[in-house]
Scaffold this active site. Structure first.
Site, PDB file in Angstrom:
ATOM      1  N   GLU A 137       4.239   3.955  -1.067  1.00 18.31           N
ATOM      2  CA  GLU A 137       5.254   2.947  -1.389  1.00 18.31           C
ATOM      3  C   GLU A 137       4.753   1.633  -0.806  1.00 18.31           C
ATOM      4  O   GLU A 137       4.838   1.412   0.394  1.00 18.31           O
ATOM      5  CB  GLU A 137       6.605   3.350  -0.794  1.00 18.31           C
ATOM      6  N   HIS A 203      10.701  -1.459  -6.045  1.00 19.27           N
ATOM      7  CA  HIS A 203      10.567  -2.718  -5.290  1.00 19.27           C
ATOM      8  C   HIS A 203      10.076  -3.774  -6.262  1.00 19.27           C
ATOM      9  O   HIS A 203       9.022  -4.371  -6.082  1.00 19.27           O
ATOM     10  CB  HIS A 203       9.627  -2.541  -4.106  1.00 19.27           C
ATOM     11  N   HIS A 224      13.858   4.746  -6.075  1.00 16.67           N
ATOM     12  CA  HIS A 224      15.243   4.508  -5.617  1.00 16.67           C
ATOM     13  C   HIS A 224      16.009   3.513  -6.490  1.00 16.67           C
ATOM     14  O   HIS A 224      16.209   2.368  -6.152  1.00 16.67           O
ATOM     15  CB  HIS A 224      15.366   4.203  -4.119  1.00 16.67           C
ATOM     16  N   ASN A 227      18.238   0.192  -5.830  1.00 17.87           N
ATOM     17  CA  ASN A 227      17.852  -0.439  -4.564  1.00 17.87           C
ATOM     18  C   ASN A 227      16.504  -1.127  -4.721  1.00 17.87           C
ATOM     19  O   ASN A 227      15.564  -0.554  -5.269  1.00 17.87           O
ATOM     20  CB  ASN A 227      17.780   0.608  -3.445  1.00 17.87           C
ATOM     21  N   ASP A 282      14.607   9.156   0.919  1.00 22.62           N
ATOM     22  CA  ASP A 282      14.061   7.947   1.540  1.00 22.62           C
ATOM     23  C   ASP A 282      14.203   8.082   3.064  1.00 22.62           C
ATOM     24  O   ASP A 282      14.420   7.107   3.771  1.00 22.62           O
ATOM     25  CB  ASP A 282      14.765   6.684   1.019  1.00 22.62           C
ATOM     26  N   ALA A 315      17.559   0.224   5.565  1.00 25.91           N
ATOM     27  CA  ALA A 315      16.152   0.614   5.695  1.00 25.91           C
ATOM     28  C   ALA A 315      16.070   2.128   5.701  1.00 25.91           C
ATOM     29  O   ALA A 315      16.263   2.752   6.724  1.00 25.91           O
ATOM     30  CB  ALA A 315      15.593   0.057   7.003  1.00 25.91           C
TER      31      ALA A 315
HETATM   32 ZN   LIG Z   1      11.758   1.631  -0.592  1.00 27.82          ZN
END
Ligand SMILES: [Zn+2]
Length: 388
Positions: A137, A203, A224, A227, A282, A315
């Protein structure tokens, strides 16, 4: 040959079987069916489960950064053993250790170490979670949608740099989260698909068109969902609009009730159906460990009231897949069978490992989770071995 016959009120293969029998032999499943269908060998050890208890396939997690106080980037065998033991205890019998964005050399060192650890884990079945492949990631993500990934270490992808990571991974790299809008992302995606690595959109600040182009190149996964993604609006549906609309993409979901509102999960379910969602944790090193302050990569993470934050930003999590399944039933109101499928079979199908993992059928690994009525994990078997 050690045979064990589990007699259970319900077995989820993930399809439910009432009054079921699951027969294992050493590290494999030999047979599964109803009591009328399966003959129990006379020399088999018989395990009779209590009323209301059930057996599910061992849960699989494509997105986990650590557990038991240890991070998967620690490059120590003891640390990885601790992660694998903790995850197994919590019902996750296989997973993809996931690296975070860090200086290139640190990522490469972690990937190289993980590759060696994975090779060894394949040869020494133990009562631990089975690490199946590496998920990277970062560092090829959006600065704008980085979450807590440090901006200083996010870089533009080049094929040459990617190949150095792939080489360090010695064939063990299985998933890479990538922002499709980055300049050389299309080249990277083509290379990954050509070499058996799964690109996952995440992301990312991708527009709908950029996400669509990535899907045309073969991307089938989103990291995810909701998010760290460009937000959806009706005139700018973005990457979220693409994932919601395209049945070929599976969406990773952090179903802890904090990362994504249960109403948004309902919407996702209406769009993707039971087959399109893959539950992930996660999870950070704080999984299965006390609340408090943790170091994750270069970050300080506070874990309080079940939520992980770095300077106030969400986080990662201390979620487990078993808990996510329970949340999908309790917060979102899904049938249990579908929630279990999202933590087992869907994940195995996404990763192309459903002959061995994520379902209870003859020939598959004897990765089993025994849950009680409250869906708490009571006992776990990892490749046939009971987890302490
Ligand atoms: Zn992430």
């Amino acid at each position: 040959m050690a045979q064990t016959a589990f007699l259970a009120p319900t077995i989820y293969t993930p399809r439910p079987i009432s009054n079921g029998v699951l027969l294992t032999e050493d590290d494999r499943i030999r047979a599964v069916g109803t009591r009328d269908e399966i003959e129990i060998p006379t020399n088999a050890r018989v395990v009779q489960l209590e009323d209301g208890f059930m057996i599910t396939p061992g849960f699989i997690d494509t997105h986990n950064h650590g557990a038991g106080g240890h991070d998967v980037m620690e490059t120590s065998r003891e640390s990885l053993d601790a992660v694998c033991r903790t995850l197994a205890r919590l019902g996750t019998t296989s997973y993809y250790p996931t690296t975070l964005t860090a200086p290139t050399l640190d990522i490469r060192r972690a990937v190289e170490f993980l590759a060696g650890y994975l090779e060894e884990a394949e040869k020494r079945p133990a009562a631990m979670s089975h690490p199946l492949g590496i998920h990277m990631e970062g560092p090829y993500i959006s600065v704008k949608r980085r979450g807590v990934h440090p901006a200083a270490h996010i870089v533009e992808p080049t094929l040459a740099a990617y190949r150095q990571f792939a080489e360090a991974a010695r064939g063990k790299l299985r998933i890479m989260t990538v922002a499709p809008e980055l300049k050389h992302a299309p080249d990277l995606i083509r290379e990954m698909i050509g070499t058996g690595v799964q690109p996952s959109m995440g992301h990312t600040d991708s527009t709908f068109e950029q996400a669509e182009q990535a899907v045309e190149l073969g991307v089938r996964q989103a990291t995810h969902m909701f998010n760290a993604m460009r937000p959806f609006t009706h005139r700018d549906p973005g990457v979220i609009g693409k994932v919601l609309n395209d049945p070929t993409i599976k969406a990773e979901l952090i179903a802890d009730g904090v990362h994504v509102d249960p109403q948004a999960i309902q919407l996702l379910y209406r769009c993707k159906g039971a087959d399109g969602i893959v539950l992930i944790s996660d999870g950070l090193s704080a999984v299965g460990a006390p609340e408090g302050t943790y170091r994750v990569g270069g970050l300080t993470i506070e874990v309080k009231d079940g939520v992980c934050r770095h300077n106030g930003t969400l986080a990662g999590s201390i979620l487990t897949i078993a808990r996510a399944v329970r949340n999908m039933r309790d917060f979102v109101g899904l049938p249990l069978e579908e929630a279990i499928q999202m933590g087992t079979l869907n994940t195995a199908q996404l990763m192309g490992i459903s002959e061995r993992k994520g379902c209870l059928k003859p020939g598959a690994d004897a990765d089993l989770v025994i849950l009680d009525q409250q869906l708490s994990v009571r006992q776990v078997y990892a490749r046939g071995l009971p987890v302490e």
